[in-house]
Design an enzyme around this catalytic site. Structure first.
Site, PDB file in Angstrom:
ATOM      1  N   LYS A  34     -15.574   3.995   4.976  1.00  0.00           N
ATOM      2  CA  LYS A  34     -14.389   3.485   5.661  1.00  0.00           C
ATOM      3  C   LYS A  34     -14.296   4.117   7.048  1.00  0.00           C
ATOM      4  O   LYS A  34     -14.460   5.316   7.204  1.00  0.00           O
ATOM      5  CB  LYS A  34     -13.133   3.815   4.843  1.00  0.00           C
ATOM      6  CG  LYS A  34     -11.959   2.919   5.149  1.00  0.00           C
ATOM      7  CD  LYS A  34     -10.916   3.012   4.063  1.00  0.00           C
ATOM      8  CE  LYS A  34      -9.845   1.942   4.237  1.00  0.00           C
ATOM      9  NZ  LYS A  34      -9.045   2.108   5.434  1.00  0.00           N
ATOM     10  N   GLU A  78       0.858  -1.188   0.000  1.00  0.00           N
ATOM     11  CA  GLU A  78       0.000   0.000   0.000  1.00  0.00           C
ATOM     12  C   GLU A  78       0.890   1.232   0.000  1.00  0.00           C
ATOM     13  O   GLU A  78       1.898   1.278   0.713  1.00  0.00           O
ATOM     14  CB  GLU A  78      -0.890   0.101   1.256  1.00  0.00           C
ATOM     15  CG  GLU A  78      -2.026  -0.861   1.374  1.00  0.00           C
ATOM     16  CD  GLU A  78      -2.848  -0.610   2.652  1.00  0.00           C
ATOM     17  OE1 GLU A  78      -2.642   0.435   3.313  1.00  0.00           O
ATOM     18  OE2 GLU A  78      -3.674  -1.480   2.983  1.00  0.00           O
ATOM     19  N   GLU A 132     -13.753   5.766  -0.533  1.00  0.00           N
ATOM     20  CA  GLU A 132     -14.633   4.845   0.200  1.00  0.00           C
ATOM     21  C   GLU A 132     -15.301   5.597   1.355  1.00  0.00           C
ATOM     22  O   GLU A 132     -14.722   5.755   2.426  1.00  0.00           O
ATOM     23  CB  GLU A 132     -13.821   3.661   0.721  1.00  0.00           C
ATOM     24  CG  GLU A 132     -13.194   2.819  -0.376  1.00  0.00           C
ATOM     25  CD  GLU A 132     -12.303   1.724   0.173  1.00  0.00           C
ATOM     26  OE1 GLU A 132     -12.841   0.701   0.649  1.00  0.00           O
ATOM     27  OE2 GLU A 132     -11.071   1.889   0.153  1.00  0.00           O
ATOM     28  N   GLU A 183      -9.283   8.795   5.604  1.00  0.00           N
ATOM     29  CA  GLU A 183      -9.369   7.408   5.143  1.00  0.00           C
ATOM     30  C   GLU A 183     -10.402   7.231   4.029  1.00  0.00           C
ATOM     31  O   GLU A 183     -10.326   6.279   3.254  1.00  0.00           O
ATOM     32  CB  GLU A 183      -9.723   6.483   6.313  1.00  0.00           C
ATOM     33  CG  GLU A 183      -8.653   6.390   7.387  1.00  0.00           C
ATOM     34  CD  GLU A 183      -7.430   5.619   6.943  1.00  0.00           C
ATOM     35  OE1 GLU A 183      -7.555   4.772   6.029  1.00  0.00           O
ATOM     36  OE2 GLU A 183      -6.345   5.862   7.500  1.00  0.00           O
TER      37      GLU A 183
END
Length: 332
Positions: free
Chosen positions: A308, A257, A305, A314
């Site tokens: 999340k 990541e 997202e 995030e």
């Protein structure tokens, strides 16, 4: 208006395609992590098509998502698939549970190009004791199934290392040494989540943002003969030094990541996200000062997202919005 929007979206995708296709030779590709913690996300089939249309041929998923696995079948897209953290205890204690997991989630999808099984992601606390026995059991189950070419590892964050400059890197947590030595015995890489963004916002007094964004005009940290112009290289080489100090200097690193948020917090802007991810794509083909050569790297993440958990940032790491439009254009 709808047609104009479609044309604009296609143009942006074409620009992004050009960027992804321009990876230096030697890199199989830049991968992108596919998270599903968002509302109104496209179907898995549409997501895989979006990967293909942009020349993205590596993916990471965070659990055995049957829809994604079915959509990936026959595409040749290389895959990291996680064992969710909550499964580690049962897989560590019971080889038959590991065999069933491999049967149901790997053997059942022979058309998928599995590269790595990540046994846990950023596991913390007492659960770390389950990582290595679960890795061993998954490895054994894959071997018994004739799938020994699929490598087993675990994904860790930079907090498992300590030391500065990078040559002084070591593991700060006791469970990591045996894991590193096990990876050396199997030939699997360590999966490392590497985020200059989080290092920067946690140490703004010591770290200039240009060092985090790959935009420093010259050397920032001189470490013996190694000159560091960006924080990404320094973080990756700290991992390499930690592996060496653990007696596992032959273990490679896959950056499982890396990314930068485009909204939701300090220094989280579209411009910074665009700059970081573009420069990351351009950079990883050359490797680090300590280990020249291409680094297999996965950008986090494919989509913004909105569901999340955690900090607001995030929710804003995506290259794309849920409607498949680019969150920002990556130019070259």
């Amino acid at each position: 208006m709808a047609k104009q929007g479609a044309v604009a979206s296609m143009l942006a995708l074409a620009l992004l395609l050009g960027t992804f296709a321009a990876i230096p030779t030697g890199v199989q590709s830049i991968g992108v992590c596919y998270g599903v913690n968002g509302g109104s996300l496209p179907s898995a089939a549409d997501v895989v098509q979006l990967y293909q249309s942009n020349g993205i041929n590596l993916m990471r998923i965070y659990f055995p998502d049957a829809n994604a696995l079915q959509a990936l079948s026959g595409t040749g897209i290389g895959l990291i698939m996680d064992v969710p953290n909550e499964k580690l205890g049962s897989l560590a204690s019971d080889p038959s549970a590991a065999a069933a997991w491999v049967r149901d989630n790997v053997q059942a999808f022979p058309g998928v190009s599995f590269r790595y099984i990540a046994v846990g992601n950023e596991v913390a606390g007492g659960d770390t004791a389950s990582i290595l026995p679960a890795m061993r059991n998954i490895d054994g189950a894959l071997a018994d199934a004739g799938l020994g070419a699929v490598k087993v590892s675990t994904a860790v964050q930079s907090g498992v290392t300590q030391g500065f400059p990078p040559s002084e890197g070591s593991f700060s947590q006791g469970h990591m040494g045996p894991i590193a030595q096990y990876l050396q015995s199997t030939g699997a890489p360590l999966l490392a989540n590497v985020y200059p963004y989080f290092s920067y916002i946690g140490n703004k007094g010591q770290i200039d943002i240009s060092y985090a964004l790959f935009t420093s005009p010259g050397t920032v940290v001189q470490d013996g003969s190694n000159a560091y112009q960006n924080l990404f290289d320094a973080l990756v080489d700290t991992f390499y030094s930690a592996l060496e100090n653990a007696g596992a200097g032959n273990v490679g690193i896959v950056v499982s990541e890396s990314g930068w948020p485009s909204a939701g917090g300090d220094a989280a802007t579209t411009d910074n996200a665009q700059t970081y991810n573009q420069n990351l794509i351009n950079h990883v083909g050359q490797g680090t000062p300590k280990r020249p050569g291409a680094i297999e790297t996965y950008i986090f993440a494919m989509f913004n997202e909105d569901q999340k958990p955690g900090a607001e940032t995030e929710k804003h790491f995506g290259l794309f919005n849920p409607d498949k439009s680019p969150a920002y254009t990556i130019r070259f």
